[in-house]
Design an enzyme around this catalytic site. Structure first.
Site, PDB file in Angstrom:
ATOM      1  N   ARG A 176       1.624   1.604  -3.629  1.00  0.00           N
ATOM      2  CA  ARG A 176       0.429   2.296  -4.226  1.00  0.00           C
ATOM      3  C   ARG A 176       0.186   3.821  -3.847  1.00  0.00           C
ATOM      4  O   ARG A 176      -0.136   4.647  -4.704  1.00  0.00           O
ATOM      5  CB  ARG A 176      -0.793   1.595  -3.798  1.00  0.00           C
ATOM      6  CG  ARG A 176      -0.854   0.096  -4.563  1.00  0.00           C
ATOM      7  CD  ARG A 176      -2.321  -0.625  -4.185  1.00  0.00           C
ATOM      8  NE  ARG A 176      -3.176   0.105  -4.984  1.00  0.00           N
ATOM      9  CZ  ARG A 176      -4.421  -0.194  -4.664  1.00  0.00           C
ATOM     10  NH1 ARG A 176      -4.883  -1.193  -3.938  1.00  0.00           N
ATOM     11  NH2 ARG A 176      -5.393   0.237  -5.556  1.00  0.00           N
TER      12      ARG A 176
ATOM     13  N   CYS B  90      -6.893   2.919  13.027  1.00  0.00           N
ATOM     14  CA  CYS B  90      -6.258   1.867  14.137  1.00  0.00           C
ATOM     15  C   CYS B  90      -6.870   0.579  14.102  1.00  0.00           C
ATOM     16  O   CYS B  90      -8.037   0.439  14.008  1.00  0.00           O
ATOM     17  CB  CYS B  90      -6.296   2.497  15.654  1.00  0.00           C
ATOM     18  SG  CYS B  90      -5.455   1.515  16.877  1.00  0.00           S
TER      19      CYS B  90
ATOM     20  N   TYR C  24       0.714  -1.260   0.050  1.00  0.00           N
ATOM     21  CA  TYR C  24       0.022   0.088  -0.082  1.00  0.00           C
ATOM     22  C   TYR C  24       0.878   1.336  -0.043  1.00  0.00           C
ATOM     23  O   TYR C  24       0.485   2.245  -0.662  1.00  0.00           O
ATOM     24  CB  TYR C  24      -0.973   0.004   1.236  1.00  0.00           C
ATOM     25  CG  TYR C  24      -2.312  -0.849   0.797  1.00  0.00           C
ATOM     26  CD1 TYR C  24      -3.091  -0.176   0.141  1.00  0.00           C
ATOM     27  CD2 TYR C  24      -2.271  -2.099   1.291  1.00  0.00           C
ATOM     28  CE1 TYR C  24      -4.197  -1.046  -0.190  1.00  0.00           C
ATOM     29  CE2 TYR C  24      -3.407  -2.883   0.656  1.00  0.00           C
ATOM     30  CZ  TYR C  24      -4.294  -2.523   0.254  1.00  0.00           C
ATOM     31  OH  TYR C  24      -5.515  -3.282  -0.200  1.00  0.00           O
TER      32      TYR C  24
ATOM     33  N   CYS D 297      -3.827   5.576  21.047  1.00  0.00           N
ATOM     34  CA  CYS D 297      -3.803   4.604  21.974  1.00  0.00           C
ATOM     35  C   CYS D 297      -2.410   4.117  22.255  1.00  0.00           C
ATOM     36  O   CYS D 297      -2.115   3.450  23.146  1.00  0.00           O
ATOM     37  CB  CYS D 297      -4.717   3.390  21.605  1.00  0.00           C
ATOM     38  SG  CYS D 297      -4.061   2.397  20.090  1.00  0.00           S
TER      39      CYS D 297
ATOM     40  N   CYS E  24      -9.969   1.327  19.993  1.00  0.00           N
ATOM     41  CA  CYS E  24      -9.387   2.273  19.781  1.00  0.00           C
ATOM     42  C   CYS E  24     -10.183   2.596  18.360  1.00  0.00           C
ATOM     43  O   CYS E  24     -10.312   1.774  17.376  1.00  0.00           O
ATOM     44  CB  CYS E  24      -8.187   2.364  19.357  1.00  0.00           C
ATOM     45  SG  CYS E  24      -7.400   3.942  19.053  1.00  0.00           S
TER      46      CYS E  24
ATOM     47  N   CYS F 115      -0.420   3.934  15.948  1.00  0.00           N
ATOM     48  CA  CYS F 115      -1.578   4.853  16.440  1.00  0.00           C
ATOM     49  C   CYS F 115      -1.177   5.924  17.254  1.00  0.00           C
ATOM     50  O   CYS F 115      -0.545   5.331  18.315  1.00  0.00           O
ATOM     51  CB  CYS F 115      -2.654   3.935  16.954  1.00  0.00           C
ATOM     52  SG  CYS F 115      -4.051   4.923  17.609  1.00  0.00           S
TER      53      CYS F 115
ATOM     54  N   HIS G  36     -14.969   2.533  -1.589  1.00  0.00           N
ATOM     55  CA  HIS G  36     -14.111   1.652  -1.132  1.00  0.00           C
ATOM     56  C   HIS G  36     -12.901   2.328  -0.276  1.00  0.00           C
ATOM     57  O   HIS G  36     -11.835   1.729  -0.216  1.00  0.00           O
ATOM     58  CB  HIS G  36     -13.480   1.080  -2.562  1.00  0.00           C
ATOM     59  CG  HIS G  36     -14.242   0.297  -3.236  1.00  0.00           C
ATOM     60  ND1 HIS G  36     -14.097  -0.084  -4.608  1.00  0.00           N
ATOM     61  CD2 HIS G  36     -15.339  -0.539  -2.852  1.00  0.00           C
ATOM     62  CE1 HIS G  36     -15.117  -0.765  -5.134  1.00  0.00           C
ATOM     63  NE2 HIS G  36     -15.917  -1.146  -3.946  1.00  0.00           N
TER      64      HIS G  36
END
Length: 328
Positions: free
Chosen positions: A76, A135, A73, A220, A140, A217, A127
């Site tokens: 991308r 998270c 990702y 948290c 959370c 994250c 999408h």
């Protein structure tokens, strides 16, 4: 008629109808971003390295190997950020500003509509987006939108080309060093020194990344962040579906634009039929004649060609010239 050419009859009838239309719904697919040059990784044949791209787009894949999924990702995200919104994105954004009753539902996750300054209240992401994160910790609720930082964390930076092999600091088996040496010896893979390497190619080594170096994250301080896209096996976003359903149900619809998608799969097909039931005429913009001409009804339009060329042209009577925005 050749692609990107519009008959005088179709142009005149569409222009007349467009100028009278106030409630418009657009459904967008990968063809919207085609002229921006992005790979789509769609279907079972879409490969990233030695992996079917669809196999990396699941909750199980992330649970089993979050580093690999984030590398996919991150690649991308990087590719999307090196591309630019094309005139079709700017045309839709301008139509939204000129027509408060215009809503866009996009299946694309590439962030190009947002970067074309499409009004957020009139843009719904079916999408999700590559540039949203949330998270994974159960308790959370942290999420963030439009994080265009590239790389999102230093460990996910795209490797640069080098004519020298790069020793691995974490692998002591020699395997990573051998891959690095092989890549350095292949001019077609190493490319110019300092250039981004194409890590979609399995012949280009990628570093091993530990979980603590992946996006964390900030709220948290326990969970990993994940891309804010809808993975296979996950439900579509309720808020998005509800917003579009409300728009469709609250009054008649004048015009439905189907851009760069076959609109044959639920819920896309449902929205086309529901718009028709609300009185809409449908205009399809598609490079694929077979996809584009499916289920056309009397009074509909089919414009064959690249959305980046066709859309600014047919919307010109309402939006004016957006070509300068596309080149800024």
């Amino acid at each position: 008629m050749p692609p990107n050419k519009i008959s005088a009859i179709d142009r005149a009838s569409f222009t007349d109808y467009l100028q009278k239309s106030t409630r418009i719904l657009a459904l967008c697919g990968a063809g919207l971003s085609a002229s921006s040059g992005l790979p789509t990784f769609r279907g079972a044949g879409g490969m990233w390295r030695n992996h079917e791209a669809t196999s990396l787009a699941t909750p199980d894949a992330f649970a089993n190997n979050p580093a690999l999924v984030w590398q996919f990702y991150s690649y991308r995200r990087h590719m999307a950020l090196t591309a630019n919104p094309n005139p079709a994105h700017f045309a839709l954004a301008e139509l939204a500003r000129r027509r408060p009753g215009f809503v866009t539902l996009t299946q694309n996750v590439d962030g190009l509509s947002q970067r074309a300054n499409h009004p957020a209240s009139q843009l719904h992401l079916l999408h999700g987006s590559l540039f949203d994160v949330r998270c994974t910790e159960f308790y959370c609720n942290y999420s963030a939108q439009n994080n265009f930082t590239d790389p999102i964390v230093p460990a996910l930076a795209i490797p640069k080309g080098s004519l020298q092999p790069s020793p691995s600091s974490i692998d002591n088996t020699g395997e990573e060093a051998s891959k690095s040496l092989a890549a350095a010896m292949k001019g077609d893979k190493a490319t110019e020194e300092g250039k981004d390497l194409d890590i979609s190619d399995a012949g280009i080594p990628i570093p091993a990344i530990s979980p603590e170096d992946l996006p964390q994250c900030p709220e948290c301080h326990k969970g990993l962040l994940r891309p804010g896209v809808v993975w296979f096996g996950e439900p579509l976003p309720v808020a998005t579906m509800s917003a579009v359903d409300k728009f469709v149900e609250e009054s008649d619809i004048d015009l439905m634009l189907v851009i760069g998608t076959s609109a044959m799969v639920w819920p896309a097909a449902r929205y086309v039929e529901e718009a028709r039931s609300r009185g809409a005429r449908v205009a399809v913009i598609n490079m694929d004649k077979q996809d584009g001409k499916r289920n056309l009804a009397k009074g509909d339009w089919f414009f064959h060609g690249d959305a980046g060329t066709i859309l600014p042209d047919i919307l010109y009577p309402v939006i004016g010239d957006v070509s300068t925005k596309a080149t800024e």
